[in-house]
Design an enzyme around this catalytic site. Sequence first.
Site, mmCIF file in Angstrom:
data_model
loop_
_atom_site.group_PDB
_atom_site.id
_atom_site.type_symbol
_atom_site.label_atom_id
_atom_site.label_comp_id
_atom_site.label_asym_id
_atom_site.label_seq_id
_atom_site.Cartn_x
_atom_site.Cartn_y
_atom_site.Cartn_z
ATOM 1 N N GLU A 93 0.834 -1.208 0.000
ATOM 2 C CA GLU A 93 0.000 0.000 0.000
ATOM 3 C C GLU A 93 0.867 1.256 0.000
ATOM 4 O O GLU A 93 0.539 2.251 -0.660
ATOM 5 C CB GLU A 93 -0.945 0.021 1.223
ATOM 6 C CG GLU A 93 -1.917 -1.145 1.301
ATOM 7 C CD GLU A 93 -2.957 -1.181 0.190
ATOM 8 O OE1 GLU A 93 -2.981 -0.278 -0.649
ATOM 9 O OE2 GLU A 93 -3.741 -2.155 0.157
ATOM 10 N N ARG A 97 0.628 3.723 -3.243
ATOM 11 C CA ARG A 97 -0.004 5.015 -2.948
ATOM 12 C C ARG A 97 1.049 6.114 -2.761
ATOM 13 O O ARG A 97 0.986 7.159 -3.401
ATOM 14 C CB ARG A 97 -0.888 4.908 -1.700
ATOM 15 C CG ARG A 97 -2.045 3.957 -1.916
ATOM 16 C CD ARG A 97 -2.904 3.758 -0.669
ATOM 17 N NE ARG A 97 -3.636 2.516 -0.782
ATOM 18 C CZ ARG A 97 -4.966 2.380 -0.669
ATOM 19 N NH1 ARG A 97 -5.717 3.408 -0.375
ATOM 20 N NH2 ARG A 97 -5.549 1.198 -0.801
ATOM 21 N N ASP A 232 -4.202 -9.884 -8.671
ATOM 22 C CA ASP A 232 -4.490 -8.904 -9.738
ATOM 23 C C ASP A 232 -3.312 -8.123 -10.331
ATOM 24 O O ASP A 232 -2.926 -8.302 -11.485
ATOM 25 C CB ASP A 232 -5.606 -7.931 -9.286
ATOM 26 C CG ASP A 232 -5.414 -7.331 -7.887
ATOM 27 O OD1 ASP A 232 -4.349 -7.562 -7.282
ATOM 28 O OD2 ASP A 232 -6.312 -6.616 -7.408
ATOM 29 N N GLU A 372 -12.137 -0.128 -10.597
ATOM 30 C CA GLU A 372 -11.746 -1.011 -11.713
ATOM 31 C C GLU A 372 -12.663 -0.943 -12.934
ATOM 32 O O GLU A 372 -12.177 -0.999 -14.068
ATOM 33 C CB GLU A 372 -11.607 -2.463 -11.223
ATOM 34 C CG GLU A 372 -10.447 -2.684 -10.242
ATOM 35 C CD GLU A 372 -10.757 -2.240 -8.816
ATOM 36 O OE1 GLU A 372 -11.961 -2.029 -8.504
ATOM 37 O OE2 GLU A 372 -9.808 -2.091 -8.011
HETATM 38 C C1 DMJ Z 1 -6.347 0.033 -5.242
HETATM 39 O O1 DMJ Z 1 -5.634 0.325 -4.097
HETATM 40 C C2 DMJ Z 1 -5.448 -0.510 -6.321
HETATM 41 O O2 DMJ Z 1 -6.092 -0.390 -7.554
HETATM 42 C C3 DMJ Z 1 -5.065 -1.950 -6.092
HETATM 43 O O3 DMJ Z 1 -4.299 -2.483 -7.127
HETATM 44 C C4 DMJ Z 1 -6.304 -2.795 -5.905
HETATM 45 N N1 DMJ Z 1 -7.247 -2.242 -4.995
HETATM 46 C C5 DMJ Z 1 -7.497 -0.854 -4.884
HETATM 47 C C6 DMJ Z 1 -8.779 -0.347 -5.479
HETATM 48 O O4 DMJ Z 1 -9.844 -1.187 -5.511
#
Ligand code: DMJ
Length: 475
Positions: A93, A97, A232, A372
């Site tokens: 995170e 971020r 993902d 998404e």
């Molecule tokens: C975000 O923090 C990023 O896109 C991450 O890769 C997956 N989850 C969240 C948003 O849903």
Amino acid sequence: DAGRRDEVKAAMREAFGAYRTHALGHDELAPRARTGRDDFGGIGATLIDSLDTLHIMGLRAEFDEALRYLKKPGSAFRDLVQGETDRDVSVFETNIRVLGGLLAAHDLSGDADVLELAESIAARLSAAFDTPSGVPHSFVNVKTGNSFGLPWTKGASILADFGSMHLEWATLSARTKNPVYEAHTNHVFETVSSLGRRGKSGASTKGLFSAHFNVDTGEFAGGDVTFGALGDSFYEYLIKCWRSLGDLKDAETWREMFDEAMLGMKTSLLRDWKTDEATGEKYSYVSPIGGSGAGSMEHLACFVPGMLVLGAAEAPTPTTADEYVQIAKDIARTCVEMYSSQPCGLSADHVRFDSGSKTISNINGKNIQRPETVESLFYLYRKTGDEIYRTQAWKIFQSMKSAYRVPESGGWQGVLDVSKTPTAGDDKMQSFFLAETLKYLYLIFTDSDTMHLDEWVFNTEAHPLRITKARERLN
Ligand code: DMJ
């Protein structure tokens, strides 16, 4: 589409204004309680996640003020990045971020101090790579450098976490001319690709990888395979690093791994939900193996169409390129119906598909402002120019506005159960709502020269980094 674009900009101005008034410096805003929350360890998540969105939308006064706040000597954020605060943070995170957000702010504005902050936070996170395999632990203490795994994964690290770092770390090395950062993430890539080559990915399908990794033994663990949570962005970064990094080491391997993963996805995870009899249009989804359950899809996996659009450029054959775009459209159609099938017009976080009754049932009915689907609509619009994607995005934005907005503070909150109207809010404004959801919505309504996809790559938190590799044009 200036009118719609400006409405999204007004939403950003309002949401960021509420954060600034009630929660400045905190990770996130509780829009009803009108206070800050620090669920990420006090890394100033919303402030940093918002920087480039403000810049792109031309909200320069807010951008400048936010930067000044971050740079202020003695601020909580400065203390944290300089390792003076005893705090455990998530490596993933903080990477997507904070490091991603600061690098993007630097690439957009050229501000040298921001790059310095980016380097300081990377230096703090570097300690997490100090494991027997060199694959990082999930958490690290920014003061002591002590790193550790999560109890619920029995200490294992997560594919999406350690597999979604190279874009930021290679960019940091390029901007600072210091190879030490990308050396860490290159090593991770070499470890993962070599295991894949030797049939030790933990997955039964070639090209796919288990979601868990034991950093002590250097082996994949478990066997759950997913394009939702835990898996993902690993797949997303295969194509994004290949497409955008000028001096990417082993570039062909990144591309090959992406195409193999898409083949694996097609044979083992992709499912048909239904076909529209009138139009013949297919509705597909990506179902995991193990973990959250076959026959279902998390909203998180709705990033897949966007990833496939990127993969279509320089795909191994023209047929593969067409197929990627076709699958992207078929999955995006399902993602949009996850919204339109609910009374409030917003998708649940995790759903199951019934191909007999052609219905959707909610496994987790929350909607936490995720990006998404609108992210994929953005890529599909840029690729095809088909107005349908703008129309769908606008409808989703309207539903967000009526369900999320808290007029008393101007903050926007998530929804506890999308099957109930009127909706009840969760009193949380996610930092990715400002970083990603509003940014992609805004960019859908701009022309394609704004943040052109041949010049910018968006990290998995939608932070744009300048592309240094010339590739086939996306459209
Ligand atoms: C975000 O923090 C990023 O896109 C991450 O890769 C997956 N989850 C969240 C948003 O849903």
